[in-house]
Design a protein around this motif. Structure first.
Motif, short mmCIF file in Angstrom:
data_model
loop_
_atom_site.label_atom_id
_atom_site.label_comp_id
_atom_site.label_asym_id
_atom_site.label_seq_id
_atom_site.Cartn_x
_atom_site.Cartn_y
_atom_site.Cartn_z
N GLY A 247 4.73 -2.75 13.06
CA GLY A 247 5.67 -3.22 12.12
C GLY A 247 4.93 -4.17 11.05
O GLY A 247 4.65 -4.01 10.05
N THR A 248 3.95 -5.15 11.81
CA THR A 248 3.30 -6.04 11.00
C THR A 248 2.20 -5.52 10.35
O THR A 248 1.70 -5.82 9.23
CB THR A 248 3.02 -7.33 11.89
N VAL A 249 1.30 -4.57 10.96
CA VAL A 249 0.33 -3.90 10.50
C VAL A 249 0.88 -2.80 9.39
O VAL A 249 0.33 -2.80 8.35
CB VAL A 249 -0.33 -3.09 11.50
N THR A 250 2.00 -2.35 9.44
CA THR A 250 2.52 -1.24 8.35
C THR A 250 2.81 -2.21 7.12
O THR A 250 2.66 -1.73 6.20
CB THR A 250 3.89 -0.58 8.95
N ALA A 251 3.29 -3.29 7.27
CA ALA A 251 3.67 -4.34 6.10
C ALA A 251 2.58 -4.61 5.40
O ALA A 251 2.56 -4.46 4.17
CB ALA A 251 4.65 -5.37 6.72
N GLN A 252 1.52 -4.69 6.05
CA GLN A 252 0.35 -5.08 5.32
C GLN A 252 -0.67 -3.88 4.80
O GLN A 252 -1.02 -3.81 3.44
CB GLN A 252 -0.67 -5.80 6.04
N LEU A 253 -0.21 -2.66 5.51
CA LEU A 253 -0.98 -1.49 4.89
C LEU A 253 -0.28 -0.99 3.44
O LEU A 253 -0.84 -0.71 2.66
CB LEU A 253 -0.65 -0.20 5.84
N VAL A 254 1.08 -1.35 3.11
CA VAL A 254 1.67 -1.06 2.11
C VAL A 254 1.72 -2.17 1.00
O VAL A 254 2.44 -1.88 0.09
CB VAL A 254 3.14 -0.46 2.24
N TYR A 255 1.20 -3.28 1.23
CA TYR A 255 0.87 -4.38 0.42
C TYR A 255 -0.18 -3.91 -0.72
O TYR A 255 -1.26 -3.56 -0.57
CB TYR A 255 0.36 -5.74 1.14
N GLU A 256 0.22 -4.33 -1.96
CA GLU A 256 -0.65 -4.15 -3.00
C GLU A 256 -1.26 -2.75 -3.06
O GLU A 256 -2.55 -2.50 -3.21
CB GLU A 256 -1.67 -5.33 -3.15
N LEU A 257 -0.28 -1.77 -2.65
CA LEU A 257 -1.17 -0.29 -2.61
C LEU A 257 -0.28 0.46 -3.61
O LEU A 257 0.62 0.26 -4.38
CB LEU A 257 -0.31 0.18 -1.29
N GLY A 258 -1.25 1.36 -4.00
CA GLY A 258 -0.64 2.57 -5.05
C GLY A 258 -0.35 3.61 -4.46
O GLY A 258 0.40 3.81 -3.54
N GLY A 259 -1.13 5.03 -4.76
CA GLY A 259 -1.11 6.08 -4.11
C GLY A 259 -1.66 6.13 -2.66
O GLY A 259 -2.40 5.26 -2.48
N PRO A 260 -1.60 7.24 -2.04
CA PRO A 260 -2.34 7.53 -0.86
C PRO A 260 -3.60 7.73 -0.89
O PRO A 260 -4.62 7.16 0.27
CB PRO A 260 -1.64 8.86 -0.03
N ARG A 261 -4.27 7.94 -2.05
CA ARG A 261 -5.85 7.91 -2.08
C ARG A 261 -6.05 6.56 -2.45
O ARG A 261 -6.05 6.08 -3.73
CB ARG A 261 -6.23 8.83 -3.17
N TYR A 262 -6.85 5.79 -1.70
CA TYR A 262 -7.15 4.47 -1.79
C TYR A 262 -8.79 4.25 -2.34
O TYR A 262 -9.49 4.39 -1.53
CB TYR A 262 -6.90 3.57 -0.87
N LEU A 263 -8.86 4.14 -3.59
CA LEU A 263 -10.31 4.27 -4.18
C LEU A 263 -11.07 3.11 -3.99
O LEU A 263 -10.61 2.00 -4.21
CB LEU A 263 -10.32 4.72 -5.64
N GLY A 264 -12.31 3.11 -3.63
CA GLY A 264 -13.37 2.18 -3.63
C GLY A 264 -14.85 2.62 -3.82
O GLY A 264 -14.99 3.87 -3.77
N PRO A 265 -15.66 1.70 -3.98
CA PRO A 265 -17.00 1.98 -4.56
C PRO A 265 -17.72 2.74 -3.27
O PRO A 265 -18.80 3.10 -3.54
CB PRO A 265 -17.47 0.50 -4.73
N ASP A 266 -17.36 2.48 -2.02
CA ASP A 266 -18.10 3.04 -0.88
C ASP A 266 -17.32 4.49 -0.22
O ASP A 266 -18.12 5.14 0.10
CB ASP A 266 -18.09 2.04 0.38
N VAL A 267 -16.04 4.55 -0.52
CA VAL A 267 -15.35 5.63 -0.09
C VAL A 267 -13.89 5.79 -0.61
O VAL A 267 -13.57 4.69 -1.07
CB VAL A 267 -15.24 5.65 1.36
N THR A 268 -13.24 6.77 -0.78
CA THR A 268 -12.10 6.94 -1.01
C THR A 268 -11.32 7.20 0.29
O THR A 268 -11.48 8.21 0.92
CB THR A 268 -11.59 8.08 -1.75
N ALA A 269 -10.35 6.11 0.92
CA ALA A 269 -9.76 6.12 2.10
C ALA A 269 -8.39 6.75 1.74
O ALA A 269 -7.58 6.53 0.81
CB ALA A 269 -9.45 4.60 2.60
N ARG A 270 -8.09 7.72 2.67
CA ARG A 270 -6.72 8.33 2.60
C ARG A 270 -5.57 7.88 3.37
O ARG A 270 -5.83 7.81 4.72
CB ARG A 270 -6.91 10.20 3.02
#
Length: 593
Positions: A247-270
């Protein structure tokens, strides 16, 4: 073998004892800390204008307590506390070490500062073009410069604006030698970094079910045991307060999140491939994360001075509160015309607080001319008049403005003990623009290619947009038939966490079982959300299901206006939005209660 990466700061102002607690509380390999929220860059810019450091000096206070121990134990220190002046922060580290009789190798990373360079100032969220002159402009760099510094023997690595997750991805690249094609391990490290970046929010802090968290007053900070395949275990030191659970990890996973594709300069995390599982007391395993190539652009955080603002708060009690609010406004605008200001926001809360915020390019107009006019109404206004704010001057405010630049135009530079390293990051093929992404109003191609993991692009996964009038696109429908229901607050069967990213707010909602999630996904549509929280009705809302973690994420576009520094909301970072939703009544099947 695992790489134990500990966090000791989630924001500029976090608990000063955290670095010592993490170093002394158990074995770790890397100590990291995140100081740079979007607002922090503006704060540091203001400090620099006043002749103060452009970096976070609280980092040095923490470092003083642990530097010697870290050197003795071989613990690497990686931080973005360099802010607007990584080189100055690195010099300060050397000076501190000298006073302590220590000789660490100190690296700093630059190249993120694009201030003064010609930029395409089209807002990546709204498509508007900025006409003002930027005060700061910093690109979000990735983890490879950090890895290069560590590989060169640095004991302390100080960066400017990097992605929050880069503080974990960089050490992961250093330890495991991941190349640009190791997309799944890189993506896993991004997820681990996202979980621990906000400190105690991963260990029970700000948790919806806070009653389940033991000894929250002494909450331990999180650490990630990062593995070579990118999987990780999130945990905390034994004997500390707080809780690490799915639960606590899920809460942080959905914090300041947009869509399932999480874009970054090193990789796009699904994020739609994450698997969470219990790994023992206060241990949660994150596995299965898939990665895709990063986009060809980097996000740039631009800040500019927007003008001056002032807020006066009056208290309304007793009967006829809306009528009393009208009387208060009429009395005020009779003394200083509402048209005197560039922007005015008047909010009457359910608890009877009347907040009047004004903004103007003229400091005096928004200052005493306004606040004194409010005070002057004190004996000629509504019954029971009193205020919570004394008359005061206006304060300058800044505006956050995200833009994009081609990644090829940003060059990170790595220095170790003042000497520049030859650094050329390996080339990574960029993700092609998705051809099947249906755009919605106020969404441009630019908004698809955002490169900050804290503000991912619009997703290709099933999305519900209020603008499109969609009602379905959920992975589960309402249970068939007329099941017996009971009317209870939604928060009795669902958790939530909300936050800000520029002018948008995110609202993540999750359930603890597949059955509850199936009901939640069918029940909580965009339209239902707007019914429960009428204040969201004017805004476009995107809905992103994440069935792998039993969660939904909503992005409310424009709720925060021009960002936290300019927002007139009492809750300018939308931190309470999730709890407001959880208090709303819902007809829940009895079998789920």
């Amino acid at each position: 073998m695992v790489l134990r990466i500990a966090n000791c700061s989630g924001f500029y102002g976090d608990r000063l004892s955290a670095a010592r607690e993490m170093v002394e509380g158990g074995p770790i390999d890397v100590l990291t800390g995140d100081w740079l929220a979007e607002l922090t860059m503006l704060i540091l810019a203001g400090n620099r204008l006043k002749g103060r450091p452009g970096y976070a000096p609280t980092f040095l206070r923490q470092l003083e307590e642990v530097l010697g121990t870290c050197l003795d134990r071989g613990i690497k220190i990686v931080t973005n506390a360099g802010g607007l002046d990584p080189a100055g922060c690195a010099r300060a580290v050397h000076e501190l070490a000298g006073r302590l009789g220590l000789s660490p190798s100190v690296s700093h990373v630059t190249g993120d500062d694009l201030t003064g360079r010609p930029l395409d100032l089209v807002n990546a969220d709204t498509g508007e073009r900025l006409e003002a002159t930027p005060l700061t402009a910093n690109a979000y760099l990735g983890g490879r410069p950090i890895a290069a510094a560590l590989s060169a023997g640095a004991d302390v690595v100080v960066t400017g604006r990097v992605t929050d997750a880069a503080l974990v991805t960089g050490p992961g690249i250093w330890r495991y030698g991941w190349g640009p094609d190791d997309l799944d391990p890189l993506a896993g490290s991004v997820v681990a970094g996202h979980v621990i970046e906000c400190g105690c929010q991963a260990t029970g802090g700000n948790y919806a079910f806070f009653q389940d968290v033991p000894d929250l007053a002494h909450c331990g900070f999180p650490l990630a045991e990062l593995r070579a395949d990118g999987s990780s275990v999130i945990t905390k030191h034994p004997g500390t307060g707080g809780l690490v659970s799915v639960g606590t990890v899920t809460a942080q996973l959905v914090y300041e999140l947009g869509g399932p594709r999480y874009l970054g300069p090193d990789v796009t995390a699904r994020f739609d491939t994450i698997t969470l599982s219990d790994d023992g007391p206060d241990r949660v395993l994150i596995s299965g994360v898939r990665g895709e190539p990063p986009p060809g652009t980097l996000k740039v955080a631009v800040n500019y001075l927007g003008g001056y603002r002032n807020t006066m708060t009056l208290v309304l009690t007793g009967l006829d509160l809306p009528a009393k609010a009208r009387v208060a406004e009429e009395a005020l605008w009779a003394r200083i015309p509402r048209e005197s200001f560039d922007e005015v926001d008047v909010t009457l809360t359910d608890s009877g607080l009347l907040r009047i915020t004004v903004m103007s390019a003229d400091e005096r107009t928004a200052g005493r001319a306004f606040s004194s006019a409010v005070v002057e109404t004190g004996l000629a206004s509504y019954p029971g008049f009193y205020g919570l704010t004394p008359p005061g001057n206006a304060s300058a405010y800044g505006v956050y403005w995200p833009v994009l630049v081609p990644a090829s135009e940003v060059r990170a530079r790595v220095f170790v003990d003042g000497e520049e390293l030859p650094f050329t990051p390996p080339e990574t093929p960029a993700t092609p623009e998705p051809a099947d992404l249906a755009e919605t109003p106020a969404t441009s191609v630019a908004s698809v290619a955002q490169a900050d993991p804290a503000t991912p692009a619009v997703s290709l996964a099933p999305t519900v947009s209020a603008a499109a009038g969609a009602h379905a696109a959920s992975p589960a429908a309402e249970p068939a038939g007329e099941a017996e229901t009971v009317r209870i607050p939604l928060g009795r069967v669902a958790g939530a966490r909300s936050g800000d990213k520029g002018g948008n707010a995110n609202l993540g909602v999750w359930a603890d079982t597949h059955e509850r999630y199936a009901w939640l996904a069918g029940h909580l549509t965009v339209e239902r959300l707007k019914e429960l929280l009428p204040g969201l009705a004017p805004y476009r809302i995107d809905r992103h299901p994440l069935p792998n973690v039993n969660a939904l994420n909503f992005v409310v576009h424009g709720l925060l206006g021009r960002g936290v520094a300019a927002s007139p909301r009492m809750d300018p970072q939308a931190k309470a939005l999730g709890e407001e939703l959880r208090a709303c009544p819902a007809d829940v099947p009895v079998t789920l209660v």
